[in-house]
Design an enzyme around this catalytic site. Structure first.
Site, PDB file in Angstrom:
ATOM      1  N   LYS A 169       0.869  -1.181   0.000  1.00 62.39           N
ATOM      2  CA  LYS A 169       0.000   0.000   0.000  1.00 62.39           C
ATOM      3  C   LYS A 169       0.898   1.221   0.000  1.00 62.39           C
ATOM      4  CE  LYS A 169      -2.513   1.907   3.706  1.00 62.39           C
ATOM      5  NZ  LYS A 169      -3.704   2.021   4.519  1.00 62.39           N
TER       6      LYS A 169
HETATM    7  C1  R5P Z   1      -2.393   4.733   8.048  1.00 61.79           C
HETATM    8  O1  R5P Z   1      -1.268   4.306   8.159  1.00 61.79           O
HETATM    9  C2  R5P Z   1      -3.509   3.834   7.994  1.00 61.79           C
HETATM   10  O2  R5P Z   1      -3.013   2.574   7.684  1.00 61.79           O
HETATM   11  C3  R5P Z   1      -4.615   4.125   7.028  1.00 61.79           C
HETATM   12  O3  R5P Z   1      -5.333   2.971   6.909  1.00 61.79           O
HETATM   13  C4  R5P Z   1      -4.182   4.509   5.653  1.00 61.79           C
HETATM   14  O4  R5P Z   1      -3.439   5.673   5.693  1.00 61.79           O
HETATM   15  C5  R5P Z   1      -5.364   4.622   4.685  1.00 61.79           C
HETATM   16  O5  R5P Z   1      -6.267   5.527   5.146  1.00 61.79           O
HETATM   17  P1  R5P Z   1      -6.434   6.951   4.462  1.00 61.79           P
HETATM   18  O6  R5P Z   1      -7.119   6.715   3.155  1.00 61.79           O
HETATM   19  O7  R5P Z   1      -7.278   7.704   5.426  1.00 61.79           O
HETATM   20  O8  R5P Z   1      -5.077   7.547   4.272  1.00 61.79           O
END
Ligand code: R5P
Length: 256
Positions: A169
């Site tokens: 990710k």
């Molecule tokens: C942050 O480290 C978290 O894993 C969140 O799940 C990730 O950042 C995704 O969430 P967002 O779309 O709010 O950035």
């Protein structure tokens, strides 16, 4: 492993809508997630996977809910601490198995003074998860002073894959194709801070066009004025190849 990966990335089109609601592990009661169960329940029918902590899973999600889980297993620092994202393992593989997860997620912070700790934490998780055929999602976290550009994100993503992560990710950036082309495992994008719905949908579309397999999106969904409309719109981009304009129409036409 393949079976669990197929629960996360749908074999029909090789894509996924992951709903990220794990923010509490370092941000506490994040805006929009104060009552996590209430916001998440209507979103679940439109999500392929739910990403959250074990505490959120135990306390907020009915165990009869039919959705694959990606469990956040890294943590250790808070948003007000001195070393943001200096994370270690905060949930054992046995607990992940007991919670019947389809995958686990661990954050690395490449380029930070403590990068080695986070990378060794990731590889320990991968070794433990491999024993049981559980895929690991490496989250390429970005520190406050770090650039979210293709050079940095491709370095972090490729490192994660070379170290054994099954999925990565990362953040969307200019020249995102370079990040995709140099990473041998599927990539999903994080949504990042809340932006206008139109911009978040455009970002998701551009990431998919560049080769991402989907999104792992949180704030741009649960902090939206219309979270159900937003996840439906994102879903249309990911699974129905909707254009940003078509997706925005879905958002606007969905009743709150
Ligand atoms: C942050 O480290 C978290 O894993 C969140 O799940 C990730 O950042 C995704 O969430 P967002 O779309 O709010 O950035």
């Amino acid at each position: 492993m393949k079976n669990r990966l197929s629960r996360i990335i749908k074999p029909k089109d090789g894509r996924t809508v992951m709903l990220a609601v794990d923010h509490g592990y370092f941000m506490g009661p994040t805006t929009g997630l104060e009552k996590l169960d209430e916001i998440v329940k209507p979103l679940i029918p439109y999500a392929d996977t739910l990403m959250l902590t074990r505490g959120a899973l135990r306390n907020y999600i009915d165990p009869t809910t039919d959705i694959p889980i990606v469990l956040r297993v890294s943590g250790g620092t808070s948003i007000i601490g001195k070393e943001l994202l200096h994370e270690g393992i905060v949930a054992s593989i046995e607990d992940a198995i007991r919670l019947n997860v389809s995958g686990i997620a661990f954050s690395i912070l490449v380029g930070a003074d403590f990068e080695r700790d986070t990378i060794l934490g990731l590889t320990q998780c991968i070794d433990e998860a491999e024993r049981y055929g559980i895929p690991v999602l490496a989250v390429t976290a970005v520190g406050k002073d770090m650039a979210k550009d293709a050079r940095y994100l491709s370095l972090a993503s490729r490192m994660a894959a070379e170290l054994g992560a099954h999925m990565v990710k990362t953040y969307f950036c200019k020249d995102f194709e370079k990040v995709i082309e140099t990473c041998p495992v599927p990539i999903v994008i994080a949504g990042g801070k809340k932006q206008p719905e139109k911009d978040a949908l455009q970002m998701a579309y551009d990431a998919l066009q560049a080769g991402a397999v989907g999104v792992d999106m949180g704030r741009n969904i649960f902090q939206s004025s219309n979270p159900v409309g937003m996840i439906k719109a994102v879903r249309a981009i990911v699974h129905e190849s909707a254009t940003p304009k078509e997706a925005l129409e879905i958002f606007n036409s969905t009743k709150q």
